[in-house]
Design a protein around this motif. Structure first.
Motif, short mmCIF file in Angstrom:
data_model
loop_
_atom_site.label_atom_id
_atom_site.label_comp_id
_atom_site.label_asym_id
_atom_site.label_seq_id
_atom_site.Cartn_x
_atom_site.Cartn_y
_atom_site.Cartn_z
N LEU A 159 0.83 -1.20 0.00
CA LEU A 159 0.00 0.00 0.00
C LEU A 159 0.86 1.26 0.00
N VAL A 160 1.89 1.29 0.83
CA VAL A 160 2.78 2.46 0.88
C VAL A 160 3.47 2.65 -0.46
N TYR A 161 3.96 1.56 -1.07
CA TYR A 161 4.60 1.65 -2.38
C TYR A 161 3.61 2.17 -3.43
N TRP A 162 2.38 1.67 -3.43
CA TRP A 162 1.38 2.10 -4.39
C TRP A 162 1.07 3.58 -4.21
N LEU A 163 0.93 4.05 -2.95
CA LEU A 163 0.66 5.47 -2.69
C LEU A 163 1.82 6.35 -3.18
N MET A 164 3.06 5.91 -2.98
CA MET A 164 4.21 6.68 -3.46
C MET A 164 4.18 6.76 -4.98
N ARG A 165 3.87 5.66 -5.63
CA ARG A 165 3.82 5.64 -7.10
C ARG A 165 2.71 6.55 -7.62
N GLU A 166 1.55 6.51 -6.97
CA GLU A 166 0.44 7.38 -7.37
C GLU A 166 0.79 8.85 -7.16
N GLY A 167 1.50 9.15 -6.07
CA GLY A 167 1.95 10.52 -5.82
C GLY A 167 2.90 11.00 -6.90
N TRP A 168 3.80 10.13 -7.34
CA TRP A 168 4.75 10.46 -8.41
C TRP A 168 3.99 10.75 -9.71
N LYS A 169 3.00 9.89 -10.02
CA LYS A 169 2.21 10.10 -11.24
C LYS A 169 1.38 11.38 -11.14
N ARG A 206 2.15 14.08 -9.44
CA ARG A 206 3.07 15.21 -9.62
C ARG A 206 3.34 15.41 -11.11
N GLY A 207 3.52 14.33 -11.86
CA GLY A 207 3.72 14.44 -13.30
C GLY A 207 2.51 15.04 -14.00
N THR A 208 1.30 14.70 -13.53
CA THR A 208 0.08 15.27 -14.10
C THR A 208 0.01 16.77 -13.82
N LEU A 209 0.36 17.17 -12.60
CA LEU A 209 0.33 18.59 -12.26
C LEU A 209 1.34 19.39 -13.08
N GLN A 210 2.42 18.75 -13.49
CA GLN A 210 3.45 19.43 -14.27
C GLN A 210 3.25 19.19 -15.76
N GLY A 211 2.05 18.80 -16.15
CA GLY A 211 1.75 18.50 -17.55
C GLY A 211 1.85 19.70 -18.48
N ASP A 212 1.86 20.92 -17.92
CA ASP A 212 1.97 22.11 -18.76
C ASP A 212 3.39 22.35 -19.25
N ILE A 246 10.90 18.07 -10.36
CA ILE A 246 10.12 18.03 -11.60
C ILE A 246 10.22 16.61 -12.14
N VAL A 247 9.05 15.96 -12.33
CA VAL A 247 9.04 14.58 -12.79
C VAL A 247 8.50 14.45 -14.22
N ALA A 248 7.90 15.50 -14.75
CA ALA A 248 7.33 15.45 -16.10
C ALA A 248 8.44 15.19 -17.12
N HIS A 249 8.12 14.42 -18.14
CA HIS A 249 9.02 14.10 -19.26
C HIS A 249 10.29 13.38 -18.80
N GLY A 250 10.22 12.70 -17.67
CA GLY A 250 11.36 11.91 -17.20
C GLY A 250 12.45 12.72 -16.51
N LEU A 251 12.21 13.99 -16.22
CA LEU A 251 13.24 14.82 -15.59
C LEU A 251 13.50 14.41 -14.13
N GLY A 252 12.60 13.64 -13.53
CA GLY A 252 12.79 13.22 -12.16
C GLY A 252 13.56 11.92 -12.02
N THR A 253 13.88 11.28 -13.14
CA THR A 253 14.54 9.98 -13.11
C THR A 253 16.06 10.15 -12.97
N ARG A 254 16.59 9.62 -11.88
CA ARG A 254 18.05 9.65 -11.71
C ARG A 254 18.68 8.62 -12.63
N SER A 255 19.85 8.97 -13.16
CA SER A 255 20.49 8.06 -14.12
C SER A 255 21.96 8.44 -14.32
N ARG A 256 22.64 7.60 -15.04
CA ARG A 256 23.98 7.95 -15.53
C ARG A 256 23.78 9.04 -16.58
#
Length: 191
Positions: A38-48, A50-56, A91-101
């Motif tokens: 449940l906690v994992y699902w809530l975190m995932r929904e929060g991430w999504k 945030r991406g919706t709110l930054q859809g502009d 900012i998570v929209a367009h993958g900007l929140g994804t940490r990576s090499r």
């Protein structure tokens, strides 16, 4: 014979070990597993959300076909992007929140950000606003000056993107070169 009698009494008083209540134990394990899910699902929904709110936020620009020769290049880690001035507003929209090499390449056309396993993007030189050394961005805190933060404009939003080189000594050269490019662009634009 007197020594045998206390041993017999001790043996008679000993009870067997309590039997484990498997139903209760399994119930607790299943309950804990459901809580974690449940906690994992809530975190995932929060991430999504945030991406919706930054859809502009407009789509990220791609690199031009001929960006020119590389002035600087660096490999390291991309730690995320935030709203400028708010180092915890990821900012998570367009993958900007994804940490990576990351492989950064600076040319006269701008900053090319290549991220294996995540969305690549390009920051045109006209969109660059500032480069500085900092110690943290959106949940990642390092030593003082351990993070290269590049401020750029995308749409009507100022964005800070955080990078850490595999060789931290490169950061100072990046800050100087980026700020020189920004100053030249602003000076040419004022004419």
């Amino acid at each position: 014979m007197t020594s045998v009698a206390p041993v017999i009494l001790l043996a008679a008083e000993k009870e067997s070990a309590e039997v484990t209540d498997w139903a209760a134990r399994i119930g607790w394990v299943v309950g804990l597993g459901l809580f974690v899910a449940l906690v994992y699902w809530l975190m995932r929904e929060g991430w999504k959300w945030r991406g919706t709110l930054q859809g502009d936020l407009p789509e990220l620009p791609g690199a031009p076909d001929a960006p020119g020769p590389a002035r600087l290049s660096m490999s390291g880690r991309y730690h995320g992007s935030t709203t400028a001035g708010q180092w915890l507003d990821r900012i998570v929209a367009h993958g900007l929140g994804t940490r990576s090499r990351v492989e950064l390449t600076l040319t006269d056309a701008g900053l090319d950000v290549v991220r294996p396993g995540a969305n690549d993007f390009f920051v045109p030189v006209a969109a660059l606003r500032e480069a500085r050394l900092d110690k943290g961005i959106a949940g990642k805190v390092l030593t003082e000056g351990g993070l290269l933060v590049v401020t750029w404009e995308h749409g009507d939003k100022l964005i800070n993107s955080g990078f850490r080189s595999d060789h931290a000594a490169e950061h100072n050269e990046w800050v100087e070169t980026l700020n020189d490019m920004i100053n030249k662009t602003e000076t040419e634009g004022a004419r």
